[in-house]
Scaffold this motif. Structure first.
Motif, PDB file in Angstrom:
ATOM      1  N   LYS A  15       0.820  -1.219   0.000  1.00 54.58           N
ATOM      2  CA  LYS A  15       0.000   0.000   0.000  1.00 54.58           C
ATOM      3  C   LYS A  15       0.853   1.267   0.000  1.00 54.58           C
ATOM      4  O   LYS A  15       0.341   2.364  -0.242  1.00 54.58           O
ATOM      5  N   PHE A  16       2.155   1.124   0.277  1.00 50.80           N
ATOM      6  CA  PHE A  16       2.972   2.304   0.509  1.00 50.80           C
ATOM      7  C   PHE A  16       3.214   3.158  -0.734  1.00 50.80           C
ATOM      8  O   PHE A  16       3.286   4.391  -0.614  1.00 50.80           O
ATOM      9  N   PRO A  17       3.352   2.610  -1.941  1.00 51.95           N
ATOM     10  CA  PRO A  17       3.527   3.503  -3.104  1.00 51.95           C
ATOM     11  C   PRO A  17       2.358   4.462  -3.316  1.00 51.95           C
ATOM     12  O   PRO A  17       2.566   5.655  -3.583  1.00 51.95           O
ATOM     13  N   ILE A  18       1.130   3.967  -3.190  1.00 54.69           N
ATOM     14  CA  ILE A  18      -0.017   4.848  -3.395  1.00 54.69           C
ATOM     15  C   ILE A  18      -0.124   5.856  -2.263  1.00 54.69           C
ATOM     16  O   ILE A  18      -0.528   7.016  -2.465  1.00 54.69           O
ATOM     17  N   LEU A  19       0.264   5.450  -1.043  1.00 52.51           N
ATOM     18  CA  LEU A  19       0.275   6.393   0.068  1.00 52.51           C
ATOM     19  C   LEU A  19       1.304   7.505  -0.175  1.00 52.51           C
ATOM     20  O   LEU A  19       1.048   8.683   0.108  1.00 52.51           O
ATOM     21  N   ALA A  23       0.541  11.425  -0.509  1.00 54.17           N
ATOM     22  CA  ALA A  23       1.215  12.374   0.379  1.00 54.17           C
ATOM     23  C   ALA A  23       1.851  13.505  -0.405  1.00 54.17           C
ATOM     24  O   ALA A  23       1.734  14.682  -0.030  1.00 54.17           O
ATOM     25  N   LEU A  24       2.516  13.178  -1.511  1.00 54.64           N
ATOM     26  CA  LEU A  24       3.154  14.215  -2.317  1.00 54.64           C
ATOM     27  C   LEU A  24       2.120  15.125  -2.976  1.00 54.64           C
ATOM     28  O   LEU A  24       2.352  16.333  -3.131  1.00 54.64           O
ATOM     29  N   LEU A  25       0.981  14.549  -3.383  1.00 54.42           N
ATOM     30  CA  LEU A  25      -0.084  15.372  -3.961  1.00 54.42           C
ATOM     31  C   LEU A  25      -0.615  16.368  -2.939  1.00 54.42           C
ATOM     32  O   LEU A  25      -0.765  17.561  -3.228  1.00 54.42           O
ATOM     33  N   LEU A  26      -0.875  15.893  -1.729  1.00 60.47           N
ATOM     34  CA  LEU A  26      -1.363  16.790  -0.686  1.00 60.47           C
ATOM     35  C   LEU A  26      -0.299  17.808  -0.288  1.00 60.47           C
ATOM     36  O   LEU A  26      -0.608  18.984  -0.056  1.00 60.47           O
ATOM     37  N   PHE A  27       0.945  17.365  -0.219  1.00 58.46           N
ATOM     38  CA  PHE A  27       2.052  18.252   0.135  1.00 58.46           C
ATOM     39  C   PHE A  27       2.180  19.400  -0.870  1.00 58.46           C
ATOM     40  O   PHE A  27       2.232  20.577  -0.496  1.00 58.46           O
ATOM     41  N   GLY A  28       2.198  19.060  -2.173  1.00 59.77           N
ATOM     42  CA  GLY A  28       2.362  20.078  -3.198  1.00 59.77           C
ATOM     43  C   GLY A  28       1.176  20.994  -3.328  1.00 59.77           C
ATOM     44  O   GLY A  28       1.319  22.233  -3.390  1.00 59.77           O
ATOM     45  N   SER A  29      -0.019  20.424  -3.355  1.00 54.08           N
ATOM     46  CA  SER A  29      -1.217  21.254  -3.500  1.00 54.08           C
ATOM     47  C   SER A  29      -1.442  22.103  -2.255  1.00 54.08           C
ATOM     48  O   SER A  29      -1.843  23.278  -2.349  1.00 54.08           O
ATOM     49  N   ILE A  44      -3.930  21.012   4.574  1.00 59.05           N
ATOM     50  CA  ILE A  44      -3.633  20.020   3.538  1.00 59.05           C
ATOM     51  C   ILE A  44      -2.128  19.740   3.481  1.00 59.05           C
ATOM     52  O   ILE A  44      -1.683  18.590   3.333  1.00 59.05           O
ATOM     53  N   PHE A  45      -1.337  20.800   3.619  1.00 55.93           N
ATOM     54  CA  PHE A  45       0.117  20.655   3.598  1.00 55.93           C
ATOM     55  C   PHE A  45       0.591  19.727   4.712  1.00 55.93           C
ATOM     56  O   PHE A  45       1.332  18.767   4.478  1.00 55.93           O
ATOM     57  N   PHE A  46       0.163  19.982   5.947  1.00 58.16           N
ATOM     58  CA  PHE A  46       0.621  19.169   7.072  1.00 58.16           C
ATOM     59  C   PHE A  46       0.006  17.770   7.057  1.00 58.16           C
ATOM     60  O   PHE A  46       0.602  16.816   7.574  1.00 58.16           O
ATOM     61  N   CYS A  47      -1.160  17.633   6.470  1.00 62.04           N
ATOM     62  CA  CYS A  47      -1.729  16.296   6.280  1.00 62.04           C
ATOM     63  C   CYS A  47      -0.841  15.478   5.342  1.00 62.04           C
ATOM     64  O   CYS A  47      -0.582  14.294   5.587  1.00 62.04           O
TER      65      CYS A  47
END
Length: 283
Positions: A15-19, A23-29, A44-47
């Motif tokens: 499951k870790f690749p999709i996680l 994470a990177l999508l939430l981090f960047g957006s 969203i950033f800290f999530c």
């Protein structure tokens, strides 16, 4: 004549690749929304940061358990080495872009802008000498000198490379106490380096009026030294993990690629700093 073939380890679905992707999508957006003052941006950033940390602990923990369980053979070890080598090469290209930008500004752009016909586009009396606030007029600042904290930090990083090599030598000879002590000293030297760099930034802002918006000199100075400091932080975290693994009894003289990978990264950080000290501080 019979031949024996080593079975290549194939991991189970994870499951870790999709996680990590989420994470990177939430981090960047989240970072983009935060910069643009969207209310939910920081959350969203800290999530994204939280999910990324969870992914790193889970995925690397799984790899450590598989490695200590003897599931990895020579082929897996070779693939790990190639992967780490290409990762460090990508980091070399990362810094090469920044050094290239600095070279372009100092050697090509500033001399061209200081010629008579181009000077009118900027301001009267513009000088192509480095350090420059060009191509805009910034408040007067004092450039950071090489002798002082930068020279001390250079000595600290060179010493940390020596202590890490000493730790590696202890691992190869089966001297576990030397391994742990060398790692501990290397981590402490990295922490001292970062503390001195933080003090240097405070001094630059408060006393030298050297800021991120101090023209091209300020932006390139903080960009190069700041990203290098980030890499020192990542390297210190990697070595801290290696220290805890060493205390837990991991690594043998024959099998210790996790330690080697962290050591490669740390030595890369040392070499980058030598180039940075000469080009940014000295010249």
């Amino acid at each position: 004549m019979s031949e024996t073939f080593e079975r290549y380890f194939v991991p189970q679905p994870s499951k870790f690749p999709i996680l990590g992707a989420a994470a990177l999508l939430l981090f960047g957006s989240g970072a983009a929304m935060w910069v643009n003052k969207v209310g939910a941006g920081p959350w969203i950033f800290f999530c994204g940061i939280a999910i990324l940390i969870y992914m790193l602990f889970g995925w690397f923990g799984q790899v450590v358990r598989e490695s200590e369980g003897g599931l990895y053979g020579r082929q897996v070890g070779k693939s790990f080495r190639w992967s780490m080598g290409w990762f460090i090469f990508s980091e070399v290209m990362f810094f090469a872009a920044f050094f290239g930008a600095l070279f372009y500004v100092r050697v090509l752009a500033l001399p061209a802008l200081s010629t008579g016909e181009n000077e009118a586009l900027l301001w009267q009396g513009f000088s192509g000498a480095w350090p420059s606030s060009g191509p805009r007029v910034a408040d007067a600042f004092t450039p950071m000198g090489a002798w002082g904290i930068p020279a001390i930090n250079t000595l600290i990083l060179l010493s940390s490379g020596a202590t890490l090599t000493w730790a590696h030598y202890g691992l190869l000879k089966g001297k576990r106490s030397q391994l742990k002590l060398g790692l501990l000293v290397t981590i402490l030297l990295g922490a001292i380096f970062l503390s001195l760099q933080a003090y240097e930034y405070t001094h630059a802002y408060a006393e030298l009026n050297l800021r991120l918006d101090s023209g091209i000199y300020g932006s390139t100075f903080y960009l190069l030294t700041g990203f290098h400091g980030l890499h020192v932080t990542v390297g210190a975290i990697m070595l801290t993990v290696m220290l805890f693994r060493s205390i837990a009894g991991h690594f043998t003289p024959e099998h210790h690629f996790g330690f080697e990978a962290a050591a490669w990264y740390w030595h890369f950080v040392d070499v980058v700093w030598l180039f940075l000290f000469v080009v940014v501080y000295w010249l």
